[in-house]
Design an enzyme around this catalytic site. Structure first.
Site, PDB file in Angstrom:
ATOM      1  N   ARG A  92       0.867  -1.191   0.000  1.00 22.28           N
ATOM      2  CA  ARG A  92       0.000   0.000   0.000  1.00 22.28           C
ATOM      3  C   ARG A  92       0.897   1.232   0.000  1.00 22.28           C
ATOM      4  NH1 ARG A  92      -2.583   2.914   4.620  1.00 22.28           N
ATOM      5  NH2 ARG A  92      -3.779   4.400   3.434  1.00 22.28           N
ATOM      6  N   HIS A 136      -2.243  11.075   0.708  1.00 24.02           N
ATOM      7  CA  HIS A 136      -1.712  10.826   2.049  1.00 24.02           C
ATOM      8  C   HIS A 136      -0.984  12.107   2.474  1.00 24.02           C
ATOM      9  CE1 HIS A 136      -0.355   7.436   4.944  1.00 24.02           C
ATOM     10  NE2 HIS A 136       0.046   8.568   5.481  1.00 24.02           N
ATOM     11  N   GLU A 181      -6.774   8.920   6.235  1.00 25.30           N
ATOM     12  CA  GLU A 181      -6.891   9.565   7.549  1.00 25.30           C
ATOM     13  C   GLU A 181      -7.326  11.024   7.499  1.00 25.30           C
ATOM     14  OE1 GLU A 181      -3.417   9.072   9.961  1.00 25.30           O
ATOM     15  OE2 GLU A 181      -3.507   6.907   9.914  1.00 25.30           O
ATOM     16  N   ASN A 308      -7.206   2.361   9.927  1.00 26.29           N
ATOM     17  CA  ASN A 308      -5.898   2.522  10.568  1.00 26.29           C
ATOM     18  C   ASN A 308      -6.157   2.580  12.061  1.00 26.29           C
ATOM     19  OD1 ASN A 308      -5.010   2.776   7.975  1.00 26.29           O
ATOM     20  ND2 ASN A 308      -4.256   4.873   8.168  1.00 26.29           N
ATOM     21  N   TYR A 310      -4.392   2.459  15.910  1.00 26.87           N
ATOM     22  CA  TYR A 310      -3.167   2.519  16.714  1.00 26.87           C
ATOM     23  C   TYR A 310      -3.437   2.512  18.210  1.00 26.87           C
ATOM     24  CZ  TYR A 310      -0.520   3.496  12.506  1.00 26.87           C
ATOM     25  OH  TYR A 310       0.064   3.396  11.264  1.00 26.87           O
ATOM     26  N   GLU A 367      -3.514   0.105   8.300  1.00 21.60           N
ATOM     27  CA  GLU A 367      -2.278   0.423   9.037  1.00 21.60           C
ATOM     28  C   GLU A 367      -2.431  -0.056  10.468  1.00 21.60           C
ATOM     29  OE1 GLU A 367      -1.025   4.525   9.176  1.00 21.60           O
ATOM     30  OE2 GLU A 367      -1.391   4.789   7.017  1.00 21.60           O
TER      31      GLU A 367
HETATM   32  O1  IFM Z   1       3.141   7.663   9.891  1.00 22.62           O
HETATM   33  C1  IFM Z   1       1.771   7.729  10.075  1.00 22.62           C
HETATM   34  C2  IFM Z   1       1.051   7.568   8.744  1.00 22.62           C
HETATM   35  O2  IFM Z   1       1.470   8.488   7.811  1.00 22.62           O
HETATM   36  C3  IFM Z   1      -0.438   7.740   8.955  1.00 22.62           C
HETATM   37  N1  IFM Z   1      -0.908   6.888  10.000  1.00 22.62           N
HETATM   38  C4  IFM Z   1      -0.190   6.884  11.254  1.00 22.62           C
HETATM   39  C5  IFM Z   1       1.276   6.651  10.999  1.00 22.62           C
HETATM   40  C6  IFM Z   1       2.045   6.592  12.322  1.00 22.62           C
HETATM   41  O3  IFM Z   1       1.921   7.775  13.025  1.00 22.62           O
END
Ligand code: IFM
Length: 472
Positions: A92, A136, A181, A308, A310, A367
């Site tokens: 990706r 992005h 995002e 994504n 985290y 992600e």
């Molecule tokens: O590095 C970033 C990415 O560009 C977008 N999502 C989160 C990642 C980690 O912070």
């Protein structure tokens, strides 16, 4: 190496080998143009907002920029070789809009188009499926100068750029993501100024940018489909599992507002065709001009949702970002170098959240990954990032559990393929499964990459998806 470390590693490798995931599950790694490519002025590329932002004093932790980054623009063959060694099914990546259209609109730059032709052909020759992201975060500066994401015209330029990219690459690329995002690039770029273009306009900025970005997405979806009959088109949101810090009604309400801003605002718009009423009421006078036809444009049907993920956000009432008025509470636990709680259950919870509430046809974890302090090559020539290796196994076990319950999760992309430029953190918080020595540009697969290769290659057991008791 002590025997206890050796046995912990063996146990982790055994867990990696016994993961069970649905048939056809895609394993990949993700990157973004500005974070890896370098070569900001090569072959006619125009300036982007990140090229400009990084020149400002004090905005990047180590004063660096993506000017060289991983020099992927010149070393893309090496990066494909790394992907092959990792056994990836898919890669990706994003296009730098200003390589293709230096001013964002108008004159196209043939040498910029040719770069991605080479990359895509190289991926296909290596048997790796390209998953292409159009945006992005690196808006052409010329469009920023005309209002950027505060302007409806940017949404129209985005759709034109999407159509041109689809016409150029659609014979070989079938997986298309419009935006990556929007929550982060709209709010961190326009509300708090932590990211490019560095505007500090509070919630009004975040909301206005996000409406125009979503409009751009909605216009781009049919533009891509018009060029590629068999395209699979989606959007990627950065979602959080949101929990109230206590049962105090003020904290519960703050958590609801935070969930509304980061999750529901975007998901409701795309999957339900309207913004959530509570958030429209909360933003009130801060809202931009939302025209009657906009909701239907934004809700153009998508083939998949990219998630994504985290972290979980534990939220109490506070003073951040009025009128969201929240504060983050940090529960006890372990935290990454960017201060995100490491809590594997978040991936299971978010998969159920989107599946139960929005029923997308397919979901990709587009992600997931973890930042550490910069790592060194040990005397045995390896980079032993045990924390990250365990992170991947822990999180993929949660994906496996959700898939086993019938959540339509079709793939998983590690963030990220190689150490790279981590935006405002510069090079201080690497996320890669491959180490990059930025002085020599030598790539070296880390221990986490080896674990990922086990999972992507020989390890996984693929099963037919079972219908879920919960979703039936
Ligand atoms: O590095 C970033 C990415 O560009 C977008 N999502 C989160 C990642 C980690 O912070």
């Amino acid at each position: 190496m002590t025997s206890s470390i050796a046995s912990e590693r063996q146990a982790l490798e055994a867990r990696a080998r016994s993961l069970v995931l649905p048939k056809g599950f895609v394993f990949g790694a993700a990157t973004a143009a500005y974070q890896i490519e370098g070569a900001p002025q090569a072959d006619g590329k125009g300036e982007s907002i990140w090229d400009r932002f990084c020149r400002l004093d004090g905005v990047i932790a180590d004063g660096s920029s993506g000017d060289i980054a991983c020099n992927h623009y010149h070393l893309w063959r090496e990066d494909i070789a790394v992907m092959k060694d990792l056994g990836l099914d898919a890669y990706r990546f994003s296009l730098a809009w200003s390589r293709l259209f230096p001013l964002g609109a108008g004159r196209a730059n043939a040498t910029g188009f040719a770069f991605y032709d080479r990359l895509i052909d190289g991926l296909l020759e290596a048997g790796i499926e390209p998953f292409l992201t159009l945006y992005h975060w690196d808006l052409p500066q010329a469009l920023q100068d005309k209002g950027g994401w505060y302007s409806r015209e940017t949404a129209e330029h985005f759709a034109n750029y999407a159509a041109a990219a689809a016409a150029a690459y659609g014979d070989r690329v079938k997986r298309w993501t419009t935006l990556n995002e929007p929550w982060t690039f709209c709010w961190s770029g326009h509300a708090t100024g932590e990211d490019a273009p560095g505007l500090n306009d509070g919630a009004k900025g975040g909301v206005s940018a996000s409406h125009h970005a979503l409009l751009g997405h909605g216009l781009a979806v049919p533009a891509i489909r018009a060029e590629i009959a068999d395209a699979s088109v989606g959007i990627v949101f950065d979602l959080n599992v949101v929990e109230a810090a206590s049962s105090d009604p003020a904290d519960v309400a703050a958590a609801r507002r935070f969930d509304g801003a980061q999750n529901r605002w975007f998901l409701d718009a795309v999957f339900k065709g309207r913004y959530p009423d509570d958030m429209l009421a909360l933003y009130g006078k801060l809202l931009p001009d939302i025209r009657p036809q906009d909701n239907a444009i934004i809700a153009a049907p998508v083939d998949y949702l990219g998630v994504n993920i985290y972290r979980r956000s534990v939220i109490a009432e506070g003073t951040e970002l009025a009128p969201l008025n929240f504060q983050r509470i940090q529960p006890e636990g372990s935290y990454s170098a960017v201060n995100y709680e490491i809590w594997p259950r978040c991936i299971y919870d978010i998969l159920h959240y989107v599946s139960d509430n929005y029923a997308p046809k397919a979901i990709f974890i587009s992600e997931n990954g973890v930042a550490t302090k910069p790592e060194t090559v040990s005397s045995d020539g390896h980079v032993w990032d045990d924390l990250r290796a365990k992170y991947y196994v822990d999180h993929l076990e949660e994906v496996s559990k959700a898939a086993g319950e019938g959540v339509p999760v079709k793939g998983y992309f590690a963030w990220t393929l190689t150490d790279n430029f981590e935006w405002a953190y510069g090079y201080t918080t690497p996320f890669g499964i491959t180490h990059v020595d930025f002085a020599t540009q030598v790539r070296r697969i880390k221990y986490s990459g080896k674990i990922f290769a086990i999972i992507a290659g020989e390890g996984k057991t693929l099963t037919e998806t079972k219908p879920s008791a919960r979703l039936a």
